[in-house]
Enzyme design. Structure first.
Site, PDB file in Angstrom:
ATOM      1  N   GLU A 152      43.185  -8.040 152.232  1.00  0.00           N
ATOM      2  CA  GLU A 152      42.403  -7.979 150.762  1.00  0.00           C
ATOM      3  C   GLU A 152      41.913  -6.160 150.785  1.00  0.00           C
ATOM      4  OE1 GLU A 152      42.720  -9.114 147.642  1.00  0.00           O
ATOM      5  OE2 GLU A 152      43.658 -11.021 147.955  1.00  0.00           O
ATOM      6  N   HIS A 185      49.547  -9.056 143.502  1.00  0.00           N
ATOM      7  CA  HIS A 185      49.033 -10.627 143.440  1.00  0.00           C
ATOM      8  C   HIS A 185      50.347 -10.906 142.177  1.00  0.00           C
ATOM      9  CE1 HIS A 185      45.651  -9.312 144.740  1.00  0.00           C
ATOM     10  NE2 HIS A 185      44.856 -10.495 144.615  1.00  0.00           N
ATOM     11  N   ARG A 228      25.813 -26.311 131.087  1.00  0.00           N
ATOM     12  CA  ARG A 228      25.738 -25.003 130.839  1.00  0.00           C
ATOM     13  C   ARG A 228      25.065 -24.354 131.559  1.00  0.00           C
ATOM     14  NH1 ARG A 228      24.619 -28.039 125.301  1.00  0.00           N
ATOM     15  NH2 ARG A 228      26.533 -29.125 124.761  1.00  0.00           N
ATOM     16  N   HIS A 284      46.926 -17.243 150.716  1.00  0.00           N
ATOM     17  CA  HIS A 284      47.194 -16.164 149.881  1.00  0.00           C
ATOM     18  C   HIS A 284      47.459 -14.495 149.881  1.00  0.00           C
ATOM     19  CE1 HIS A 284      45.707 -14.235 146.023  1.00  0.00           C
ATOM     20  NE2 HIS A 284      44.302 -13.578 146.444  1.00  0.00           N
ATOM     21  N   HIS A 338      51.849 -13.957 143.571  1.00  0.00           N
ATOM     22  CA  HIS A 338      50.995 -15.424 143.141  1.00  0.00           C
ATOM     23  C   HIS A 338      52.711 -15.709 142.862  1.00  0.00           C
ATOM     24  CE1 HIS A 338      47.039 -14.294 141.149  1.00  0.00           C
ATOM     25  NE2 HIS A 338      47.174 -14.782 142.114  1.00  0.00           N
ATOM     26  N   ARG A 356      39.936  -3.215 136.336  1.00  0.00           N
ATOM     27  CA  ARG A 356      39.856  -4.447 137.071  1.00  0.00           C
ATOM     28  C   ARG A 356      41.100  -4.897 137.027  1.00  0.00           C
ATOM     29  NH1 ARG A 356      35.385  -9.351 137.523  1.00  0.00           N
ATOM     30  NH2 ARG A 356      36.580 -10.213 139.518  1.00  0.00           N
ATOM     31  N   LYS A 413      34.644  -2.986 145.177  1.00  0.00           N
ATOM     32  CA  LYS A 413      34.816  -3.931 143.936  1.00  0.00           C
ATOM     33  C   LYS A 413      33.483  -3.783 143.201  1.00  0.00           C
ATOM     34  CE  LYS A 413      35.997  -8.170 142.727  1.00  0.00           C
ATOM     35  NZ  LYS A 413      36.815  -9.805 142.744  1.00  0.00           N
ATOM     36  N   GLU A 456      38.020  -7.528 133.100  1.00  0.00           N
ATOM     37  CA  GLU A 456      38.996  -7.635 133.006  1.00  0.00           C
ATOM     38  C   GLU A 456      40.007  -6.858 132.289  1.00  0.00           C
ATOM     39  OE1 GLU A 456      41.213  -8.801 136.569  1.00  0.00           O
ATOM     40  OE2 GLU A 456      42.848  -9.378 135.245  1.00  0.00           O
ATOM     41  N   LYS A 501      34.798 -13.983 138.923  1.00  0.00           N
ATOM     42  CA  LYS A 501      35.911 -14.517 138.862  1.00  0.00           C
ATOM     43  C   LYS A 501      35.611 -15.962 139.540  1.00  0.00           C
ATOM     44  CE  LYS A 501      39.524 -11.504 138.133  1.00  0.00           C
ATOM     45  NZ  LYS A 501      40.749 -10.918 138.074  1.00  0.00           N
ATOM     46  N   ASN A 556      44.142  -6.427 141.275  1.00  0.00           N
ATOM     47  CA  ASN A 556      45.194  -6.824 141.534  1.00  0.00           C
ATOM     48  C   ASN A 556      47.100  -6.464 141.890  1.00  0.00           C
ATOM     49  OD1 ASN A 556      44.008  -9.652 140.470  1.00  0.00           O
ATOM     50  ND2 ASN A 556      44.555  -8.248 138.236  1.00  0.00           N
TER      51      ASN A 556
HETATM   52  P1  NAD Z   1      38.875 -20.933 152.097  1.00  0.00           P
HETATM   53  O1  NAD Z   1      38.480 -21.055 151.244  1.00  0.00           O
HETATM   54  O2  NAD Z   1      40.426 -22.308 152.059  1.00  0.00           O
HETATM   55  O3  NAD Z   1      39.183 -20.934 153.649  1.00  0.00           O
HETATM   56  C1  NAD Z   1      40.432 -20.643 154.355  1.00  0.00           C
HETATM   57  C2  NAD Z   1      39.946 -21.654 155.784  1.00  0.00           C
HETATM   58  O4  NAD Z   1      39.326 -21.225 156.323  1.00  0.00           O
HETATM   59  C3  NAD Z   1      39.661 -23.070 155.395  1.00  0.00           C
HETATM   60  O5  NAD Z   1      40.543 -24.063 155.819  1.00  0.00           O
HETATM   61  C4  NAD Z   1      37.861 -23.202 155.786  1.00  0.00           C
HETATM   62  O6  NAD Z   1      37.932 -24.637 155.594  1.00  0.00           O
HETATM   63  C5  NAD Z   1      38.045 -22.070 156.911  1.00  0.00           C
HETATM   64  N1  NAD Z   1      37.244 -20.940 156.904  1.00  0.00           N
HETATM   65  C6  NAD Z   1      36.087 -20.741 155.704  1.00  0.00           C
HETATM   66  N2  NAD Z   1      35.333 -20.714 156.462  1.00  0.00           N
HETATM   67  C7  NAD Z   1      35.447 -20.165 158.076  1.00  0.00           C
HETATM   68  C8  NAD Z   1      34.749 -19.779 159.067  1.00  0.00           C
HETATM   69  N3  NAD Z   1      33.369 -19.005 159.308  1.00  0.00           N
HETATM   70  N4  NAD Z   1      34.633 -20.628 160.506  1.00  0.00           N
HETATM   71  C9  NAD Z   1      35.974 -21.398 160.177  1.00  0.00           C
HETATM   72  N5  NAD Z   1      36.825 -22.260 159.261  1.00  0.00           N
HETATM   73  C10 NAD Z   1      36.364 -21.367 157.825  1.00  0.00           C
HETATM   74  O7  NAD Z   1      40.580 -19.617 151.836  1.00  0.00           O
HETATM   75  P2  NAD Z   1      39.824 -17.716 151.247  1.00  0.00           P
HETATM   76  O8  NAD Z   1      41.273 -17.759 151.884  1.00  0.00           O
HETATM   77  O9  NAD Z   1      38.819 -17.608 151.987  1.00  0.00           O
HETATM   78  O10 NAD Z   1      39.965 -17.892 149.975  1.00  0.00           O
HETATM   79  C11 NAD Z   1      41.425 -18.563 148.485  1.00  0.00           C
HETATM   80  C12 NAD Z   1      40.712 -18.577 147.810  1.00  0.00           C
HETATM   81  O11 NAD Z   1      40.357 -17.403 146.980  1.00  0.00           O
HETATM   82  C13 NAD Z   1      42.343 -18.509 146.525  1.00  0.00           C
HETATM   83  O12 NAD Z   1      42.063 -20.150 145.961  1.00  0.00           O
HETATM   84  C14 NAD Z   1      42.286 -17.795 145.554  1.00  0.00           C
HETATM   85  O13 NAD Z   1      42.778 -17.474 144.553  1.00  0.00           O
HETATM   86  C15 NAD Z   1      41.307 -17.351 145.887  1.00  0.00           C
HETATM   87  N6  NAD Z   1      40.697 -16.607 145.671  1.00  0.00           N
HETATM   88  C16 NAD Z   1      39.521 -15.894 144.311  1.00  0.00           C
HETATM   89  C17 NAD Z   1      39.229 -14.651 144.093  1.00  0.00           C
HETATM   90  C18 NAD Z   1      38.346 -14.008 143.206  1.00  0.00           C
HETATM   91  O14 NAD Z   1      38.114 -12.805 142.543  1.00  0.00           O
HETATM   92  N7  NAD Z   1      37.786 -15.464 142.527  1.00  0.00           N
HETATM   93  C19 NAD Z   1      39.393 -13.641 144.572  1.00  0.00           C
HETATM   94  C20 NAD Z   1      40.855 -13.669 145.863  1.00  0.00           C
HETATM   95  C21 NAD Z   1      41.201 -15.041 146.470  1.00  0.00           C
HETATM   96  N1  GLY Z   2      40.496 -10.218 142.821  1.00  0.00           N
HETATM   97  C1  GLY Z   2      40.604  -9.621 141.551  1.00  0.00           C
HETATM   98  C2  GLY Z   2      39.078  -9.611 140.813  1.00  0.00           C
HETATM   99  O1  GLY Z   2      38.536  -9.811 141.228  1.00  0.00           O
HETATM  100  O2  GLY Z   2      39.809  -8.933 140.082  1.00  0.00           O
END
Ligand code: NAD
Ligand code: GLY
Length: 384
Positions: free
Chosen positions: A194, A262, A130, A280, A266, A255, A241, A251, A152, A259
């Site tokens: 971003e 987005h 929890r 993404h 999406h 907030r 941010k 949100e 998030k 997006n």
């Molecule tokens: P990811 O985490 O898949 O990383 C991309 C690739 O790079 C992966 O293969 C990873 O293993 C590799 N990698 C990461 N760091 C590295 C490094 N320093 N050196 C070498 N390789 C490395 O992708 P991402 O683009 O970081 O994140 C995308 C995800 O984030 C999506 O699922 C998206 O929905 C989510 N997201 C969340 C929020 C939020 O607010 N929570 C906001 C935007 C995106």
């Molecule tokens: N990535 C959008 C948010 O965190 O609200």
């Protein structure tokens, strides 16, 4: 901006959320002294690092060593790299491995990786026992400027991305910009989408700075200059941010500005299957180009600003149209259907983030379905 004016010391920002508030530290080489930075936050000196198969060989040993040298007991779990790890099966496996390790509520989880690891580990922390404390150590540009900040967390389902999750804030974010050295250029560029988003939303000065420095930031040499530019970009993005999240954590309103691009993005990701075809950030870049185009189509934004916004993304190397995607089977109806599943749909009405110009984004539910259909049909006609 003169990069030499930037201090090489790590900089700290605060996400002001009362007793859930936390620091974001941005700097080069932070992983090496992560232990000393994390230790004061721990209830008990025990942590589990969760990372992925691609990040582990680069940074897991260094992070573990740093924690151990600060007197923290450390375990580690490595999950497969890639978006497919943000799923129920991986969540189940992760929580069971943690329970098998006999973690306690005072054990801290450390997310070492990109947005996939941050989202998955954050959600695991939110629900295991929890709620366990967690720390973000983001290693992609996207994670450093967006996903690691703001709480998030979540996973994907067959009905769409990020549809199961929780708002759950980390205790600390350590953005070590040196980790971007091992990230491939395509991933770095995807994160840049971003970054430029913050300029588009409400910061024309930052956008103009990016127009001048964006290419060097992405490609740059010498390394010192590139690091200074990246630090500035990560700090400015995180500050933007942090401000928005402090005002509207869950949100309810503002907030949603984050997006921008987005809703369209999406839909494109859903069509391409959330994989390597379209990352993404790439989907967000095309989505922001669509949002500027729609804003212009509706007479809200000048053609000059829309063109300038899109041209900058293209100049840096981001995709800004559907060229290169296998769109033969795509239709306006299919894209509309994906958009109708957006989390921002209220009483069947889509929410869009539009712009009256660069740095002047706003939230609206007043876009007619017909206007969106016209835009999508036009974009699909001009695909290659
Ligand atoms: P990811 O985490 O898949 O990383 C991309 C690739 O790079 C992966 O293969 C990873 O293993 C590799 N990698 C990461 N760091 C590295 C490094 N320093 N050196 C070498 N390789 C490395 O992708 P991402 O683009 O970081 O994140 C995308 C995800 O984030 C999506 O699922 C998206 O929905 C989510 N997201 C969340 C929020 C939020 O607010 N929570 C906001 C935007 C995106
Ligand atoms: N990535 C959008 C948010 O965190 O609200």
């Amino acid at each position: 901006m003169n990069p030499n004016s930037l201090t090489p010391k790590p900089s700290t920002l605060r996400v002001e959320l009362g007793d859930r508030g936390y620091d974001i530290v941005v700097g080069a080489g932070l992983i090496n002294d992560a232990g000393a930075r994390i230790k004061p936050l721990l209830k008990r000196p025990r942590a589990v690092i969760i990372t992925d198969t691609q990040v582990a060989p680069h940074y897991l040993a260094r992070l573990s060593a740093s924690l151990k040298s600060a007197g923290i007991e450390v375990d580690a779990i490595t999950v497969p790299a890639g978006e497919q790890s943000k799923c129920f099966a991986q969540l189940e496996s992760l929580t069971e491995t943690l329970l098998e390790m006999k973690v306690e509520r005072s054990t801290t989880l450390i997310a070492l990786g990109g947005g996939v690891i941050g989202d998955l580990v954050g959600f695991t922390a939110a629900i295991t026992l929890r709620g366990m404390p967690f720390v973000q150590v983001p290693t992609t540009l996207l994670a450093q400027v967006d996903s690691s900040v703001g709480g998030k967390t979540g996973i994907n389902t067959r009905y769409g991305k990020n549809l199961v999750g929780a708002f759950y804030q980390p205790k600390l974010v350590l953005a070590d910009i040196e980790t971007l050295e091992t990230l491939d250029r395509r991933q770095l560029l995807a994160g840049y989408a971003e970054v430029v988003k913050y300029g588009f939303i409400d910061d024309l000065n930052f956008f103009e700075w990016l127009e001048q420095n964006g290419k060097t930031l992405v490609n740059g040499t010498p390394v010192n200059e590139k690091h200074a530019l990246r630090r500035h970009a990560v700090l400015t993005s995180c500050a933007a941010k942090a401000r928005v999240v402090a005002e509207d954590e869950l949100e309810g309103g503002k907030r949603a500005l984050l997006n921008l691009g987005h809703t369209f993005g999406h839909a494109l990701e859903a069509e391409t299957g959330y994989g390597d075809t379209l990352l993404h950030g790439e989907a967000v870049a095309i989505g922001m180009a669509m949002a500027f185009d729609l804003s212009h189509q509706l007479g809200l934004c000048s053609g000059q600003d829309a063109t300038r916004a899109i041209r900058h993304m293209a100049d840096v190397g981001l995709p800004t149209d559907l060229t290169g995607l296998n769109t033969a089977t795509w239709t306006t109806d299919k894209l509309m259907d994906h958009m109708s599943r957006d989390k921002k749909v209220e009483s069947g009405k889509l929410t869009f983030i539009l712009a009256r110009g660069i740095g002047q984004a706003y939230i609206t539910q007043d876009v007619t379905e017909q206007a969106v259909r016209e835009l999508l049909t036009r974009w699909l006609k001009t695909r290659s």
